[in-house]
Design a protein around this motif. Structure first.
Motif, PDB file in Angstrom:
ATOM      1  N   LEU A   1      -3.354  -4.116  -4.944  1.00 13.40           N
ATOM      2  CA  LEU A   1      -1.976  -3.949  -5.568  1.00 13.40           C
ATOM      3  C   LEU A   1      -1.219  -3.442  -6.746  1.00 13.40           C
ATOM      4  CD1 LEU A   1      -3.120  -7.918  -6.791  1.00 13.40           C
ATOM      5  CD2 LEU A   1      -1.739  -7.429  -5.075  1.00 13.40           C
ATOM      6  N   ASP A   2      -1.878  -2.152  -6.929  1.00 15.77           N
ATOM      7  CA  ASP A   2      -0.811  -0.979  -7.625  1.00 15.77           C
ATOM      8  C   ASP A   2       0.139  -0.038  -5.951  1.00 15.77           C
ATOM      9  OD1 ASP A   2      -1.311  -1.841  -9.918  1.00 15.77           O
ATOM     10  OD2 ASP A   2      -3.066  -0.221 -10.095  1.00 15.77           O
ATOM     11  N   GLU A   3      -0.461  -0.333  -5.290  1.00 13.35           N
ATOM     12  CA  GLU A   3      -0.251   0.574  -4.094  1.00 13.35           C
ATOM     13  C   GLU A   3       1.042  -0.057  -3.222  1.00 13.35           C
ATOM     14  OE1 GLU A   3      -0.532   3.661  -2.371  1.00 13.35           O
ATOM     15  OE2 GLU A   3      -1.676   3.795  -4.323  1.00 13.35           O
ATOM     16  N   VAL A   4       0.871  -1.341  -3.305  1.00 12.79           N
ATOM     17  CA  VAL A   4       2.332  -2.339  -3.034  1.00 12.79           C
ATOM     18  C   VAL A   4       3.108  -1.835  -3.683  1.00 12.79           C
ATOM     19  CG1 VAL A   4       2.756  -4.630  -2.702  1.00 12.79           C
ATOM     20  CG2 VAL A   4       0.545  -4.039  -1.425  1.00 12.79           C
ATOM     21  N   ALA A   5       2.734  -2.152  -5.224  1.00 10.96           N
ATOM     22  CA  ALA A   5       3.982  -1.876  -6.348  1.00 10.96           C
ATOM     23  C   ALA A   5       5.011  -0.523  -6.266  1.00 10.96           C
ATOM     24  CB  ALA A   5       3.431  -2.178  -8.263  1.00 10.96           C
ATOM     25  N   ARG A   6       3.405   1.035  -5.532  1.00 12.85           N
ATOM     26  CA  ARG A   6       4.353   1.818  -5.183  1.00 12.85           C
ATOM     27  C   ARG A   6       4.817   2.279  -4.173  1.00 12.85           C
ATOM     28  NH1 ARG A   6      -0.638   3.458  -8.493  1.00 12.85           N
ATOM     29  NH2 ARG A   6      -2.019   3.066  -6.949  1.00 12.85           N
ATOM     30  N   ASN A   7       4.500   1.545  -3.329  1.00 17.70           N
ATOM     31  CA  ASN A   7       5.122   1.457  -2.332  1.00 17.70           C
ATOM     32  C   ASN A   7       6.474   1.057  -2.172  1.00 17.70           C
ATOM     33  OD1 ASN A   7       3.300   2.944   0.709  1.00 17.70           O
ATOM     34  ND2 ASN A   7       1.770   1.542  -0.621  1.00 17.70           N
ATOM     35  N   LEU A   8       6.567  -0.289  -2.487  1.00 15.93           N
ATOM     36  CA  LEU A   8       7.633  -1.028  -2.702  1.00 15.93           C
ATOM     37  C   LEU A   8       9.195  -0.021  -3.686  1.00 15.93           C
ATOM     38  CD1 LEU A   8       6.946  -4.786  -3.771  1.00 15.93           C
ATOM     39  CD2 LEU A   8       7.776  -4.152  -2.191  1.00 15.93           C
TER      40      LEU A   8
ATOM     41  N   PRO B   1       8.202   0.755   3.203  1.00 21.63           N
ATOM     42  CA  PRO B   1       7.629   0.966   3.091  1.00 21.63           C
ATOM     43  C   PRO B   1       6.648  -0.134   1.888  1.00 21.63           C
ATOM     44  CG  PRO B   1       8.098   2.645   2.213  1.00 21.63           C
ATOM     45  CD  PRO B   1       9.462   1.606   2.758  1.00 21.63           C
ATOM     46  N   ALA B   2       5.324  -0.696   2.200  1.00 19.78           N
ATOM     47  CA  ALA B   2       4.881  -2.241   2.044  1.00 19.78           C
ATOM     48  C   ALA B   2       3.383  -2.357   1.059  1.00 19.78           C
ATOM     49  CB  ALA B   2       5.042  -3.796   2.345  1.00 19.78           C
ATOM     50  N   ALA B   3       2.222  -1.502   1.865  1.00 18.84           N
ATOM     51  CA  ALA B   3       1.413  -1.513   1.790  1.00 18.84           C
ATOM     52  C   ALA B   3       0.556   0.019   1.584  1.00 18.84           C
ATOM     53  CB  ALA B   3      -0.153  -2.662   1.867  1.00 18.84           C
ATOM     54  N   THR B   4      -1.174   0.438   1.359  1.00 24.17           N
ATOM     55  CA  THR B   4      -0.800   0.929   2.231  1.00 24.17           C
ATOM     56  C   THR B   4      -2.547   0.929   3.022  1.00 24.17           C
ATOM     57  OG1 THR B   4      -0.831   2.765   0.492  1.00 24.17           O
ATOM     58  CG2 THR B   4      -2.563   3.372   1.427  1.00 24.17           C
ATOM     59  N   GLU B   5      -2.803   0.595   4.206  1.00 21.52           N
ATOM     60  CA  GLU B   5      -4.125   0.355   4.556  1.00 21.52           C
ATOM     61  C   GLU B   5      -5.133   2.166   4.051  1.00 21.52           C
ATOM     62  OE1 GLU B   5      -4.475  -1.813   8.209  1.00 21.52           O
ATOM     63  OE2 GLU B   5      -2.488  -0.602   8.466  1.00 21.52           O
ATOM     64  N   GLY B   6      -6.475   1.285   4.469  1.00 20.82           N
ATOM     65  CA  GLY B   6      -7.264   2.434   4.988  1.00 20.82           C
ATOM     66  C   GLY B   6      -7.945   2.747   3.759  1.00 20.82           C
TER      67      GLY B   6
END
Length: 271
Positions: free
Chosen positions: A106-113, A131-136
C-alpha cells in the motif's frame, strides 16, 4: 511527450490495457516467484484518470491504518499471558507477517500515485499512464506468505476468555476490511488492477480467517456471548472508507455476536 519507436508502441498499448484485463486468479502477493532469480521490481501503470486516482488514495488512506490496527491488536494479544489457543496464536503471528507486507504494498501504491504521469505518443494515439503500484516486492524482500494455520499445525484449545475476546475483536476488524475491499472492487471509478488483485486476496483470506476464529470461539467451554469486547480493543477503524465500521451495525450478527462476513454477499464475488 515521449515518442516511442514503432516497435514499442504496441507493447506500450498492451501495458496500458493489461491491468484492466488482469484476472482475479493472479495474486498480488506474488507467492510464485523464483527464489534463485534476481529481483526485478517493475512499475504497474494504469491510464491516468483523476477519479480513479482519488479512489485509490481514499482506499489506501483507509486500509493502511486499518492493517496497522490488525498488527497492534495481534501483538497485544500475543503479549497477553491469558492467550491460550495455539491455533489462534499462530493466526495472530500470520496476520502480523502477512499484513505487514501488505502495508508495504500500500505504501508503494501511495508513492506511485504521487509520481507524475508518463506521457506516450503512439502516433495516432497519445496516452497518459499513471504509475499505480510496484510489482516484484515479494521477490525483492524474499517474502513468503504465512499459511493459514489448521488443526494439523496447531491445536485449537485450550480456549480462554482472552482468546474469545481477541477472536471476536478481530472478526469485527476483518469484517471491516472485507467491506472496504468489496467496496473498492464494486466502485466503477476504482480501476487499479493491482489493488483489485490485492482486494481479492483480502476478501478470500480474511473471510477464511473469520471462519477459523469462529471455530475457536465455538470451542470455548464457557459462555462466549458473555465475553465483552471493549470498543478500544478494535484498532485502526478511524480512517475507514467504503462501507464504514461494522460495529455500527451494517452487517447482521453471527453466531458469536460479531457481524457475519457474508451478510449482504450471499450471491458470489463482486467481480
Amino acid at each position: 511527450m515521449t515518442r516511442l519507436p514503432p516497435a514499442l508502441r504496441a507493447a506500450a498499448l498492451l501495458l496500458a490495457l493489461a491491468p484492466a484485463a488482469a484476472g482475479p486468479a493472479r495474486a498480488a502477493i506474488e507467492d510464485g516467484y523464483d527464489p534463485a532469480a534476481a529481483p526485478v521490481p517493475s512499475t504497474w501503470y494504469v491510464p491516468a484518470d483523476p477519479a480513479a486516482q482519488q479512489a485509490d488514495r481514499a482506499y489506501v488512506a483507509g486500509m493502511r491504518p486499518h492493517h496497522a490496527g490488525a498488527l497492534s491488536m495481534s501483538r497485544d494479544y500475543l503479549a497477553d499471558p491469558g492467550a491460550g489457543s495455539p491455533l489462534l496464536q499462530a493466526l495472530a503471528r500470520g496476520i502480523i507477517r502477512n499484513q505487514q507486507f501488505e502495508i508495504g504494498l500500500l505504501d508503494e501504491v501511495a508513492r506511485n500515485l504521487d509520481r507524475p504521469p508518463l506521457r506516450l505518443d503512439l502516433g495516432l494515439l497519445a496516452l497518459r499512464l499513471q504509475p499505480a503500484a510496484t510489482e516484484g516486492m515479494a521477490q525483492l524482500q524474499r517474502f513468503l506468505r504465512s499459511p493459514m494455520p489448521g488443526p494439523l499445525t496447531a491445536a485449537t484449545g485450550p480456549v480462554t476468555a482472552r482468546d474469545v475476546q481477541f477472536a471476536k475483536a478481530m472478526i469485527l476488524h476483518h469484517q471491516a476490511a472485507v467491506t472496504m475491499a468489496r467496496g473498492y472492487l464494486g466502485d466503477p471509478a476504482a480501476r487499479n488492477g493491482f489493488l483489485a488483485l490485492l482486494n481479492t486476496d483480502i476478501v478470500t483470506d480474511q473471510t477464511q480467517e473469520i471462519t477459523l476464529m469462529r471455530r475457536v470461539v465455538a470451542a470455548y467451554p464457557g459462555d462466549a456471548a458473555a465475553v465483552a469486547v471493549p470498543p478500544g480493543m478494535v484498532h485502526g477503524m478511524e480512517g475507514m472508507q467504503r462501507g464504514g465500521d461494522p460495529r455500527a451495525g451494517q452487517a447482521g450478527p453471527g453466531r458469536d455476536g460479531a457481524p457475519d462476513p457474508q451478510a449482504g454477499h450471499r450471491h458470489g464475488h463482486p467481480h
